[in-house]
Design an enzyme around this catalytic site. Structure first.
Site, mmCIF file in Angstrom:
data_model
loop_
_atom_site.group_PDB
_atom_site.id
_atom_site.type_symbol
_atom_site.label_atom_id
_atom_site.label_comp_id
_atom_site.label_asym_id
_atom_site.label_seq_id
_atom_site.Cartn_x
_atom_site.Cartn_y
_atom_site.Cartn_z
ATOM 1 N N THR A 198 0.972 -1.284 -0.192
ATOM 2 C CA THR A 198 0.254 0.435 -0.046
ATOM 3 C C THR A 198 0.744 1.139 -0.314
ATOM 4 O OG1 THR A 198 -0.307 -0.177 2.051
ATOM 5 C CG2 THR A 198 -1.662 -0.868 1.393
ATOM 6 N N GLU A 343 -5.800 -3.023 -0.829
ATOM 7 C CA GLU A 343 -6.614 -4.866 -0.514
ATOM 8 C C GLU A 343 -7.531 -4.834 -1.477
ATOM 9 O OE1 GLU A 343 -6.342 -1.377 0.863
ATOM 10 O OE2 GLU A 343 -4.440 -1.676 2.913
ATOM 11 N N LYS A 456 -14.078 17.871 10.295
ATOM 12 C CA LYS A 456 -15.157 18.743 11.447
ATOM 13 C C LYS A 456 -15.736 19.491 12.037
ATOM 14 C CE LYS A 456 -16.109 13.994 12.613
ATOM 15 N NZ LYS A 456 -15.554 12.745 13.484
ATOM 16 N N TRP A 461 -19.864 17.097 9.379
ATOM 17 C CA TRP A 461 -18.568 16.792 8.353
ATOM 18 C C TRP A 461 -18.717 17.510 7.492
ATOM 19 C CZ3 TRP A 461 -19.223 10.392 8.364
ATOM 20 C CH2 TRP A 461 -18.442 10.390 9.757
HETATM 21 P P1 AMP Z 1 -4.803 3.057 -2.478
HETATM 22 O O1 AMP Z 1 -4.771 1.747 -2.322
HETATM 23 O O2 AMP Z 1 -3.422 3.523 -2.930
HETATM 24 O O3 AMP Z 1 -5.121 2.746 -4.460
HETATM 25 O O4 AMP Z 1 -6.008 4.269 -2.353
HETATM 26 C C1 AMP Z 1 -7.567 3.476 -2.001
HETATM 27 C C2 AMP Z 1 -8.044 4.923 -1.835
HETATM 28 O O5 AMP Z 1 -7.526 5.530 -2.328
HETATM 29 C C3 AMP Z 1 -9.261 4.698 -1.336
HETATM 30 O O6 AMP Z 1 -9.356 3.784 -0.239
HETATM 31 C C4 AMP Z 1 -9.875 6.047 -1.979
HETATM 32 O O7 AMP Z 1 -9.845 6.718 -0.108
HETATM 33 C C5 AMP Z 1 -9.528 6.623 -3.002
HETATM 34 N N1 AMP Z 1 -9.781 6.534 -4.105
HETATM 35 C C6 AMP Z 1 -10.056 5.263 -5.379
HETATM 36 N N2 AMP Z 1 -10.641 5.639 -5.551
HETATM 37 C C7 AMP Z 1 -11.659 6.739 -4.925
HETATM 38 C C8 AMP Z 1 -12.113 7.685 -6.122
HETATM 39 N N3 AMP Z 1 -12.928 6.837 -7.442
HETATM 40 N N4 AMP Z 1 -13.188 8.415 -5.659
HETATM 41 C C9 AMP Z 1 -12.713 9.305 -4.373
HETATM 42 N N5 AMP Z 1 -11.556 8.610 -3.609
HETATM 43 C C10 AMP Z 1 -10.507 6.996 -4.848
#
Ligand code: AMP
Length: 558
Positions: A198, A343, A456, A461
C-alpha cells in the site's frame, strides 16, 4: 454432497494460454524506454513468458519466491506477470516513485530473490543495491548491448560509492538460452501470485498478497458489462501503471477477453498518450484523474479530438465532475468513475447508469455518474457508524465504508499490522476501507472523504472532495485541495489550496464567489491559499498529510 464437475484450479497461466490459443495474432504494443515502439502478439507473449519461467527455474527460483519489479507498463513487465506468477512464484511490483530508502525497506520486508528493472530506474538500483542482501539476481529489462554498469552507492548525496560493481544481466541475455517449451504447473488456486504494498501515507507500507483465485475472480468481474465492459473488439491502453495494483487488473482482463493491449512505457504526458490513442486506435483506457487533466489540456489546447476512444475508467481519487462532462460533451467519450483500493485488487465499484436512468435529463444522469458507483458482483459493502451499527442506504447518511469479498484482503503480508478486519455479531470479517461514504437506495456509493481527511466543523462533517470538485471546475484552476485548519470556535474550518493554470488570473474573492449557491453556506472555505504546486504521493494522489504539515500554523482570517 460435492458437485461433480471438473475441479480445475483458477490459475493465471490459464489466461495467457487462452489468449495465445484463441487470440494468437492479437497484438501487444509497447512504447519502450528507448523511445521506440515494440509490437508482438499474445502467442509471442506466452512463449517468452515460458522462456522466462524456464530461466527463473534454472536460476534457482522456486514457487513462493518473490520477484521484484521496478518497471513501466510494457511487454517485458507483462511477461514477468505471467512467467513469474505462472511458475508459482510471486511478482512483486514496486512503485518506483517511492523514496529509495522506502523501496529498500519494502524489498527487505518482502525478501525478494530477484529484481527486474527498467533502465530508467538504474539510479534506484544503484542506491539500494548494497542494502538488499536477499536479491540474488539484478536484471535490466533491455537488450544485452544496453546492459548498464552500476556500482553500489551508499552515499549518493556526496557521490561516494562502495565501489562494488553489481552483477547485472540483461533480460534478453537472461531468457535467451532457455526453451519456450514449458508446461505451466497446476497447484492450489489459493497460492500467491502477486504482491503489492500500500502507498501507506502513515506508518510502514503493508503488503497485500493476491492469490491466483482472487486475481482470476477479479478479472472475470472486471470484464462485466456494467464494470469495465471490455471485449475482443477493444484496444486497451492502461495509463494506470502496472506497479499500482496490477494496472487495475487490465493485464489480466485484456488477454482474458482477447483485447489488443497498448502499453505507454515511461511517457505519460498528454501528447505522448494521445498519440498512442490515435496511432493504435485505442477504444478503452484507464487512469487517475490527474493524468486525464493533462490529456484533456493537450487535446483542448491543440483543438484535437479522440477518433476511436469510447470509454475511460477514472479512479484512484475522486473524478472531478468537470472531467466527466468535458469528455462527454466535447469528445463523446464515456467516463466510468471507479473506486477501489490496493486491498481490493483493486476494483470495488464502478458507476454506470441503469435502465431506469436512461430517460433522465443529462444533469440528473451526471449527478449519478459523479458517484463512485455500484459494487461488482463479488464485493459486498455497507456503511456503519463508529460503533459498527449499519447505517441506512438513503444517499444522505455518511458512515465508515466496510467491504468483504473473495478479492478483498484478509490479512497483510507476514501478518504485519495485526488483524485488519472488523467483525460483526455473526463473526463475519469486514475490511474497513478508511473511506467515509453514503450509499443510496439503488446501491450507488459516493465517497465523501478519507476518514482522516474529512473536516469536522462544529461537530458536522464537510466533504473536502465536494469542495475540490467545485474548485477545479473554475477555468483558472489547474489543481485544488481542501484541508481542515484549526479554528478556535469550530475546531476545524476548510482552507482551499489552489494551483492556478499557467497565465490564468483569479482572486481569493472570485474563487469563494464561485461556490455561491452550489454548497451550504457553512461549507464555504474560510480562506484560499495560492501555491506553485500541490504535493503528490507515489500514486499521483494529493498528499494531504504533507499539506496539513505545510499549513499547520496557518491563521484563518477572523
Ligand atoms: P490505493 O490503495 O493507493 O489505491 O488507495 C485507495 C484509496 O484511494 C481509497 O481508499 C480511497 O480513499 C481513494 N480512492 C480510490 N478511488 C477513488 C475515487 N473514485 N474517489 C475517491 N477516492 C478514491
Amino acid at each position: 454432497m460435492h458437485g461433480q464437475m471438473m475441479d480445475m484450479p483458477l490459475l493465471i497461466s490459464s489466461i495467457i494460454e487462452h489468449a495465445a490459443r484463441h487470440h494468437s495474432d492479437t497484438e501487444i504494443v509497447s512504447r519502450r524506454v528507448e523511445g521506440d515502439i515494440h509490437r508482438y502478439t499474445y502467442s509471442d507473449c506466452n512463449k517468452r513468458s515460458k522462456q522466462l519461467a524456464n530461466a527463473l527455474s534454472a536460476s534457482g527460483i522456486k514457487a513462493g519466491n518473490r520477484i521484484a519489479t521496478l518497471a513501466w507498463n510494457g511487454y517485458r513487465h507483462m511477461e514477468l506477470y505471467y512467467g513469474v506468477g505462472g511458475m508459482g512464484a510471486v511478482v512483486h511490483t514496486i512503485n518506483p516513485r517511492l523514496h529509495p530508502d522506502q523501496i529498500a525497506w519494502i524489498v527487505n520486508h518482502a525478501e525478494d530473490s530477484a529484481l527486474f528493472f527498467d533502465l530508467s530506474f538504474a539510479p534506484i538500483v544503484q542506491a539500494i543495491a548494497d542494502k538488499c542482501p536477499t536479491i540474488k539476481h539484478w536484471v535490466a529489462l533491455c537488450d544485452a548491448d544496453k546492459t548498464p554498469a552500476i556500482s553500489a552507492a551508499n552515499d549518493l548525496k556526496n557521490g561516494l560509492t562502495t565501489g562494488v560493481v553489481i552483477d547485472i544481466k540483461s533480460y534478453e541475455a537472461f531468457i535467451a538460452p532457455h526453451s519456450a517449451t514449458y508446461h505451466w504447473p497446476e497447484f492450489d488456486e489459493r497460492n500467491a501470485v502477486a504482491l503489492c504494498y500500500t502507498s501507506g501515507t502513515t506508518g510502514n507500507p503493508k503488503g497485500v498478497l493476491y492469490s491466483h483465485r482472487s486475481t482470476l475472480l477479479h478479472a472475470y468481474g472486471s470484464c462485466l458489462p456494467d464494470a469495465m465492459n471490455v471485449s475482443a473488439k477493444d484496444c486497451i491502453l492502461p495509463v494506470v501503471p502496472m506497479f499500482h495494483v496490477n494496472a487495475w487488473g487490465l493485464p489480466y482482463a485484456g488477454p482474458l477477453v482477447g483485447a489488443k493491449l497498448v502499453f505507454p512505457g515511461p511517457m505519460l504526458d498528454g501528447k505522448s498518450v494521445y498519440e498512442l490513442f490515435e496511432q493504435e486506435k485505442v477504444t478503452f483506457s484507464a487512469g487517475v484523474p490527474t493524468v486525464w487533466l493533462g490529456i484533456l489540456q493537450y487535446v483542448g489546447a491543440n483543438k484535437l479530438s479522440f477518433s476511436t476512444l469510447k470509454r475511460t475508467v477514472v479512479g484512484g481519487s475522486a473524478c472531478p465532475p468537470s472531467t466527466i462532462a468535458t469528455f462527454r460533451d466535447q469528445y463523446g467519450v464515456e467516463v466510468v468513475h471507479a473506486w477501489g483500493m490496493t486491498e481490493m485488487s483493486p476494483l470495488g465499484t464502478l458507476c454506470k447508469l441503469q435502465n431506469k436512468h436512461l430517460n433522465l435529463p443529462v444533469e440528473q444522469q451526471q449527478k449519478l455518474l459523479e458517484k463512485q458507483g455500484h459494487v461488482i458482483y463479488g464485493v459486498d459493502m455497507k456503511v456503519v457508524d463508529d460503533a459498527g451499527n449499519d447505517l441506512p442506504w438513503d444517499g444522505k447518511t455518511y458512515g465508515n465504508l466496510l467491504v468483504r469479498g473473495p478479492w478483498v484482503v484478509k490479512e497483510y503480508f507476514k501478518a504485519d499490522g495485526g488483524d485488519p478486519l472488523q467483525y460483526n455479531a455473526q463473526g463475519q470479517g469486514w475490511f474497513p476501507t478508511g473511506d467515509v461514504a453514503t450509499i443510496d437506495v439503488d446501491g450507488y456509493m459516493q465517497i465523501t472523504d478519507r476518514s482522516k481527511d474529512v473536516i469536522k466543523s462544529g461537530g458536522e462533517w464537510i466533504s473536502t472532495i465536494d469542495l475540490e470538485n467545485l474548485a477545479v471546475a473554475h477555468p483558472a484552476v489547474a489543481q485544488a485541495a481542501v484541508i481542515g485548519v484549526a479554528h478556535p470556535k469550530w475546531d476545524e474550518r476548510p482552507l482551499l489550496i489552489v494551483v492556478k493554470k499557467p497565465d490564468a488570473q483569479v482572486t481569493r474573492e472570485e474563487l469563494l464567489a464561485f461556490y455561491d449557491g452550489k454548497i451550504a453556506k457553512w461549507w464555504l472555505p474560510d480562506d484560499v491559499a495560492f501555491v506553485e504546486a500541490i504535493p503528490l504521493g507515489a500514486t499521483g494522489k494529493i498528499l494531504k498529510t504533507k499539506l496539513r504539515e505545510m499549513f499547520r500554523d496557518y491563521r484563518l482570517p477572523t
